[in-house]
Design a protein around this motif. Structure first.
Motif, short mmCIF file in Angstrom:
data_model
loop_
_atom_site.label_atom_id
_atom_site.label_comp_id
_atom_site.label_asym_id
_atom_site.label_seq_id
_atom_site.Cartn_x
_atom_site.Cartn_y
_atom_site.Cartn_z
N VAL A 274 0.87 -1.18 0.00
CA VAL A 274 0.00 0.00 0.00
C VAL A 274 0.91 1.22 0.00
O VAL A 274 1.81 1.35 0.84
N LYS A 275 0.69 2.13 -0.93
CA LYS A 275 1.48 3.35 -0.97
C LYS A 275 1.19 4.19 0.27
O LYS A 275 0.06 4.23 0.76
N LEU A 276 2.22 4.86 0.76
CA LEU A 276 2.05 5.70 1.94
C LEU A 276 0.98 6.76 1.71
O LEU A 276 0.18 7.05 2.61
N THR A 277 0.93 7.31 0.51
CA THR A 277 -0.09 8.33 0.21
C THR A 277 -1.50 7.75 0.27
O THR A 277 -2.43 8.41 0.74
N ASP A 278 -1.66 6.49 -0.16
CA ASP A 278 -2.98 5.84 -0.08
C ASP A 278 -3.35 5.53 1.37
O ASP A 278 -4.53 5.59 1.74
N PHE A 279 -2.35 5.20 2.16
CA PHE A 279 -2.57 4.96 3.59
C PHE A 279 -3.08 6.24 4.26
O PHE A 279 -4.04 6.21 5.04
N ILE A 280 -2.46 7.36 3.93
CA ILE A 280 -2.89 8.64 4.49
C ILE A 280 -4.29 8.99 4.00
O ILE A 280 -5.12 9.52 4.75
N ASP A 281 -4.57 8.68 2.73
CA ASP A 281 -5.92 8.90 2.20
C ASP A 281 -6.97 8.15 3.02
O ASP A 281 -8.06 8.67 3.30
N ALA A 282 -6.65 6.89 3.40
CA ALA A 282 -7.58 6.07 4.19
C ALA A 282 -7.81 6.69 5.56
O ALA A 282 -8.93 6.66 6.10
N ILE A 283 -6.75 7.26 6.14
CA ILE A 283 -6.88 7.93 7.44
C ILE A 283 -7.77 9.16 7.33
O ILE A 283 -8.67 9.38 8.16
N GLU A 284 -7.54 9.94 6.30
CA GLU A 284 -8.37 11.14 6.08
C GLU A 284 -9.84 10.76 5.92
O GLU A 284 -10.73 11.42 6.46
N SER A 285 -10.08 9.69 5.19
CA SER A 285 -11.46 9.23 4.97
C SER A 285 -12.12 8.80 6.28
O SER A 285 -13.28 9.12 6.54
N SER A 286 -11.36 8.08 7.13
CA SER A 286 -11.90 7.62 8.41
C SER A 286 -12.17 8.77 9.37
O SER A 286 -13.14 8.76 10.12
N LEU A 287 -11.30 9.77 9.33
CA LEU A 287 -11.44 10.93 10.23
C LEU A 287 -12.39 11.99 9.69
O LEU A 287 -12.95 12.77 10.45
N GLY A 288 -12.52 12.02 8.37
CA GLY A 288 -13.29 13.10 7.75
C GLY A 288 -12.56 14.43 7.83
O GLY A 288 -13.18 15.50 7.85
N ILE A 289 -11.22 14.35 7.89
CA ILE A 289 -10.39 15.56 7.99
C ILE A 289 -9.24 15.42 6.99
O ILE A 289 -8.63 14.36 6.88
N GLU A 290 -8.92 16.51 6.31
CA GLU A 290 -7.80 16.48 5.37
C GLU A 290 -6.50 16.77 6.12
O GLU A 290 -6.43 17.68 6.94
N ALA A 291 -5.48 15.99 5.82
CA ALA A 291 -4.19 16.15 6.49
C ALA A 291 -3.36 17.27 5.88
O ALA A 291 -3.43 17.53 4.67
N LYS A 292 -2.58 17.93 6.72
CA LYS A 292 -1.58 18.88 6.26
C LYS A 292 -0.27 18.10 6.15
O LYS A 292 0.30 17.68 7.15
N ARG A 293 0.19 17.88 4.92
CA ARG A 293 1.34 17.00 4.69
C ARG A 293 2.65 17.78 4.58
O ARG A 293 2.80 18.63 3.71
N ASP A 294 3.58 17.46 5.45
CA ASP A 294 4.91 18.07 5.45
C ASP A 294 5.87 17.06 4.82
O ASP A 294 6.29 16.10 5.45
N LEU A 295 6.21 17.27 3.54
CA LEU A 295 7.05 16.32 2.80
C LEU A 295 8.51 16.47 3.22
O LEU A 295 9.06 17.58 3.23
N MET A 296 9.14 15.30 3.57
CA MET A 296 10.50 15.32 4.10
C MET A 296 11.33 14.21 3.46
O MET A 296 10.78 13.22 2.94
N PRO A 297 12.68 14.31 3.52
CA PRO A 297 13.53 13.24 2.98
C PRO A 297 13.45 11.98 3.84
O PRO A 297 12.98 12.03 5.00
#
Length: 340
Positions: A274-297
């Motif tokens: 599962v791609k990390l981005t898809d994992f985060i999408d699933a979390i957003e869907s469960s919470l009903g909140i959009e995440a603020k994503r801080d992209l890092m190395p």
């Protein structure tokens, strides 16, 4: 059976104890309850098993559960305490030992390697010796997908070479496998190592991605997305982990399809990436909140992707993990909202 579960106040250990008790076994849970993360969460897990905090805080004394009578017991003890462990095995006869007691966390191992040597190497050696002299019929222990290091071949197979770990944590888990092999060969001790793949679910550790993401998103804080989101994991739901473990524990080695193989390693994963981005999408869907994503190395000691080949687990134990990520994430979110 009479079963010893080390790391009983931990994430996986708690869930395993709960399942084994429900299956009618007598369980002695062991844990040193260190402060790597909030000990309140560890005591709360034990309370779910009927062990009160006041009981659990007593050093080296076995306490019985208020929920399960003599079926669930607990002892606060460190695996590095060889004398205390010897006494435990003198006073109890265990059919199976399941070792989940370890210093967890890849990133923390970069800062404090000694904690990993004491718990994961010295402690494991102490347990092997107690199993050897205590006539234990089967030692089941936690390894980790981290032993695969920078392996590029996917899915990861137990037949792959794993002699290039990239963290102290991974090195200690590989050492466990080597030590177990030696004891199986020299002393005919049946051992089973389980390489867990990114376990998640209710009562999870606060240092794990799902917990950190949900906690931050609910508080309106940005989440740290490493390697700029270009990562993939074989996320494995807790019920799938303990379901496989309980089946291995409850099936005598001689009655499984592995038969006379005293030493064995298995992957336990969901057998998909599962791609990390898809994992985060699933979390957003469960919470009903959009995440603020801080992209890092990417962080030192981390790997870009994992993926478990579970063919041997299916063949020998007829067991296949299969919980969809959406269901597992929702279960965690529901627990998080209830607990906090």
């Amino acid at each position: 059976m009479n079963i010893l579960v080390t790391g009983a106040a931990g994430f996986i250990g708690y869930h395993l104890c709960e399942v084994l008790v429900k299956h009618g076994h007598t369980v002695v849970g062991l844990d040193n309850i260190n402060d790597y993360y909030d000990v309140g969460l560890k005591y709360a897990r034990l309370e779910q098993l009927g062990i009160s905090r006041s009981q659990a805080e007593i050093e080296a004394k076995i306490s019985s559960s208020t929920l399960h009578g003599d079926q669930m017991k607990f002892i606060k003890l460190d695996l590095a305490d060889r004398h205390g462990l010897d006494e435990l095995f003198k006073e109890n006869t265990f059919d199976v030992v399941c070792n989940l007691g370890a210093q967890a966390g890849v990133r923390y191992s970069l800062e404090n390697p000694d904690a990993y040597i004491q718990s994961n190497v010295v402690g494991f050696n102490n347990l092997l010796e107690c199993c050897r002299h205590g006539n234990v019929k089967h030692l089941v222990y936690a390894s980790s997908s981290s032993v695969y290091g920078l392996n590029k071949k996917v899915p990861f197979s137990v037949e792959d070479t794993v002699d290039r770990p990239i963290s102290v944590y991974a090195a200690t888990k590989k050492s466990n496998e080597l030590m177990a092999h030696t004891y199986s060969h020299l002393y005919q001790l049946p051992t089973t190592g389980l390489r867990f793949f990114t376990v998640y679910g209710p009562w999870g550790r606060p240092d794990m991605a799902l917990f950190l993401f949900v906690d931050a998103i609910k508080k309106g804080k940005p989440i740290k997305v490493f390697n700029y989101g270009n990562m993939a994991r074989d996320f494995t739901y807790m019920d799938d982990i303990v379901g496989g473990m309980s089946k291995i524990i409850e099936t005598p080695v001689s009655e499984s399809k592995r038969k006379d193989e005293l030493y064995k390693i298995y992957n336990i994963g969901n057998n998909k990436q599962v791609k990390l981005t898809d994992f985060i999408d699933a979390i957003e869907s469960s919470l009903g909140i959009e995440a603020k994503r801080d992209l890092m190395p990417i962080q030192p000691g981390d790997v870009e992707s994992t993926w478990a080949d579970v063919d041997e687990l299916i063949r020998d134990y007829d067991y296949t993990p299969d919980t969809p990520i959406e269901k597992g994430v929702q279960e965690f979110v529901d627990w998080y909202n209830s607990y906090f």
